[in-house]
Design a protein around this motif. Structure first.
Motif, PDB file in Angstrom:
ATOM      1  N   ASN A  93      71.140 -37.949 163.804  1.00  0.00           N
ATOM      2  CA  ASN A  93      70.830 -38.092 162.388  1.00  0.00           C
ATOM      3  C   ASN A  93      70.498 -39.570 162.164  1.00  0.00           C
ATOM      4  OD1 ASN A  93      71.901 -38.796 159.429  1.00  0.00           O
ATOM      5  ND2 ASN A  93      71.146 -36.705 159.487  1.00  0.00           N
ATOM      6  N   GLU A 178      68.025 -25.813 156.850  1.00  0.00           N
ATOM      7  CA  GLU A 178      68.482 -26.906 155.979  1.00  0.00           C
ATOM      8  C   GLU A 178      69.873 -27.402 156.377  1.00  0.00           C
ATOM      9  OE1 GLU A 178      68.018 -25.555 151.958  1.00  0.00           O
ATOM     10  OE2 GLU A 178      65.831 -25.592 152.111  1.00  0.00           O
ATOM     11  N   VAL A 180      72.540 -29.979 157.326  1.00  0.00           N
ATOM     12  CA  VAL A 180      72.682 -31.411 157.029  1.00  0.00           C
ATOM     13  C   VAL A 180      73.727 -32.038 157.947  1.00  0.00           C
ATOM     14  CG1 VAL A 180      72.043 -31.153 154.592  1.00  0.00           C
ATOM     15  CG2 VAL A 180      74.467 -31.033 155.265  1.00  0.00           C
ATOM     16  N   ARG A 187      69.092 -34.675 155.877  1.00  0.00           N
ATOM     17  CA  ARG A 187      68.395 -33.857 156.873  1.00  0.00           C
ATOM     18  C   ARG A 187      67.373 -34.697 157.637  1.00  0.00           C
ATOM     19  NH1 ARG A 187      66.102 -29.650 153.125  1.00  0.00           N
ATOM     20  NH2 ARG A 187      67.668 -29.934 151.507  1.00  0.00           N
ATOM     21  N   TRP A 189      66.479 -35.907 160.644  1.00  0.00           N
ATOM     22  CA  TRP A 189      66.805 -35.692 162.061  1.00  0.00           C
ATOM     23  C   TRP A 189      65.739 -36.265 162.998  1.00  0.00           C
ATOM     24  CZ3 TRP A 189      71.587 -34.239 162.741  1.00  0.00           C
ATOM     25  CH2 TRP A 189      72.219 -33.385 161.826  1.00  0.00           C
TER      26      TRP A 189
END
Ligand code: ATP
Length: 514
Positions: A93, A178, A180, A187, A189
């Motif tokens: 992330n 979706e 997270v 989101r 990524w």
């Protein structure tokens, strides 16, 4: 925080407080996903290992053990496929900079649908009471059907992406669902990349002459490369098995849940060599046998289930996991795999040595097929520890924490306690302890009130306490206190050894298996 998470935290704290498991290098702030076993932990762990080892090597005429080295020739890992394929798909992330396993993020999402369905079922069961028909409800309730359809579609898409090794599709699933990041909540990524889990190091003194070697990620290859040695020197005839217990190392991307996923851990593996074509028969045999081994511990049959694999590892033609209900859900503790002749054939190819078996009954040579049973010692430890932990309400505002270990696995089998620290009771208690210690792990304790001493033993799971009082000096009897019921009985000192042996010996557990 969910209640189960609290329970798990309390269990982890208990494991530390009572000398079972410590964070590695704790005084240096710890090393992530590496743990040390303390004075009680090592005993429990050794007992688990003995239970496994003896059930394999003593109860089966055709299984022998080995202890192979952790370092092996690097070509072994090329042959086994680990250099090229022992990967996990990772994703980062960008906001939290946290790294995740892409497959685990999606599996957690699938589990959420299961939770939703189970909640609907539980709600309805409460509403309808005795007349509730769960099967019918699951088949007809529109909300359940909707969740189920979404779950199945996601699962199918995920399984296909994993089987095809399609990293872009894995990322797309995360985007479409979706999902997270639990830390940043965003989101944002990165792409999904493959990450090899093997630790690499160098062997040899000079930089030029040094050879790259790996810390083994499984113990199994040590068995395969010794197949010929054992078969020949032990004059083993197929079907036969080789068992091994030893350390394995994996550079896990996300190490979590205490000793469930570690970077250094221990495995108990057994490779069973069979005639080609007979592998499914033995796969089934070992599947049943291994479940029996687990259930014999008496921790509750409903805590176990099989989980058959859809995505098979590169070497397998059938695979199942034995899952145990941990405080964080059903999780794999053991894998049972039908590995075909993949490993032996690969080693034959890469080493140039003939690795075959001449079958005198068939009068021909072949490469044996293999059924593997592979269980993590630490996961087994965790499952025993979690399911035996109880914070018990004794009424009248009194509580105790007790570990209901199966007696043969308990770190300490018996505590010998003088009621008071005078009148010759300590001497008598020592005498009894010295007599028992030849057969059982025993502790002597004279500090604090007898009640406190009982609690201390409960907290480490000691099945029996022997209390020496004034009557002991007169008639050579003691009080034997049972951990789970807290009942006390008067027994003669001479009977102690045989009474304890019947309950706490590994023998009593092994006999349940046959
Ligand atoms: P997972 O899917 O949880 O990563 P796996 O399927 O890769 O596990 P196997 O390669 O089949 O695991 O290894 C056999 C057993 O070794 C597992 O069932 C587990 O008990 C144990 N094991 C594997 N990885 C770890 C680890 N990182 N920490 C502790 N035990 C492990």
């Amino acid at each position: 925080m969910a209640k189960q998470e609290d329970v798990f935290k309390t269990i982890v704290a208990h494991a530390k407080e009572y000398g079972f498991v410590f964070q590695s290098s704790e005084i240096y702030d710890g090393l992530s996903a590496v743990y040390d076993y303390g004075q009680n932990g090592v005993e429990l762990k050794n007992n688990i290992k003995r239970y496994w080892w003896e059930s394999m090597t003593m109860l089966h005429d055709n299984i022998v053990g080995i202890d192979s080295a952790i370092f092996m020739h690097p070509t072994i890992w090329k042959a086994s496929g680990h250099v090229d394929a022992f990967n996990d798909p990772l994703i980062d992330n960008k906001d939290s900079k946290k790294r995740y396993r892409a497959d685990v993020l999606i599996e957690d999402e699938i589990a959420k649908f299961d939770d939703k369905i189970n909640k609907e079922v539980a709600k309805a069961a409460k509403r309808f009471g005795e007349s509730f028909d769960e099967e019918m409800f699951r088949k007809t309730n529109p909300r359940v059907l909707e969740h189920q359809a979404k779950r199945d579609a996601l699962h199918e898409r995920f399984a296909k992406a994993m089987n095809d090794n399609d990293l872009a599709e894995l990322r797309q699933i995360i985007i479409d669902q979706e999902i997270v990041c639990p830390i940043s909540g965003t989101r944002n990524w990165t792409d999904v990349r493959q990450f090899n889990l093997m630790f690499k190091t160098e062997m040899g003194s000079t930089a030029d002459g040094a050879m790259n070697v790996y810390l083994r990620p499984e113990t199994a290859q040590g068995i395969f490369v010794n197949y010929l040695n054992v078969q020949k020197t032990g004059r083993m005839r197929i079907p036969f098995g080789i068992a091994q217990i030893g350390k394995a190392f994996r550079n896990e991307i996300v190490a979590r849940q205490f000793i469930f996923r570690m970077r250094e851990f221990e495995q108990m593996e057994m490779q069973f060599f069979v005639r080609p074509g007979e592998e499914m028969h033995y796969f089934d045999y070992w599947r049943q046998w291994r479940m029996r081994w687990h259930k014999a511990l008496g921790m509750g049959d409903s805590k176990y289930r099989f989980h058959d694999h859809e995505k098979l590892a590169h070497y397998a033609n059938a695979a199942t996991d034995i899952e145990f209900e941990m405080p964080f859900g059903f999780k794999e503790v053991e894998g049972i795999h039908s590995r075909t002749d993949f490993d032996l054939s690969q080693h034959e190819k890469y080493s140039g040595k003939k690795i075959q078996y001449f079958d005198p009954e068939l009068n021909k040579s072949y490469t044996p097929y293999v059924i593997e049973t592979s269980i993590g010692v630490d996961r087994m430890f965790l499952s025993v520890f979690c399911s035996c932990y109880e914070d018990q309400d004794l009424g009248n505002g009194d509580r105790r924490v007790v570990l209901h270990f199966p007696a043969p696995l308990a770190p300490v089998k018996c505590a010998v306690l003088p009621l008071v620290k005078k009148d010759g009771l300590p001497e008598k208690a020592r005498e009894i302890q010295h007599r028992l210690r030849f057969d059982f792990t025993c502790q002597y304790d004279e500090k604090d009130s007898i009640g406190k001493r009982y609690r201390r033993q409960d907290a480490i799971g000691t099945p029996y306490c022997v209390t020496v009082d004034h009557q002991t000096l007169e008639d050579n009897t003691v009080t034997l206190r049972h951990r789970d019921t807290m009942e006390q009985q008067r027994v003669a000192i001479d009977q102690l050894e045989s009474m304890l042996a019947a309950e706490v010996s590994l023998n009593s557990l092994l006999r349940k298996l046959l």
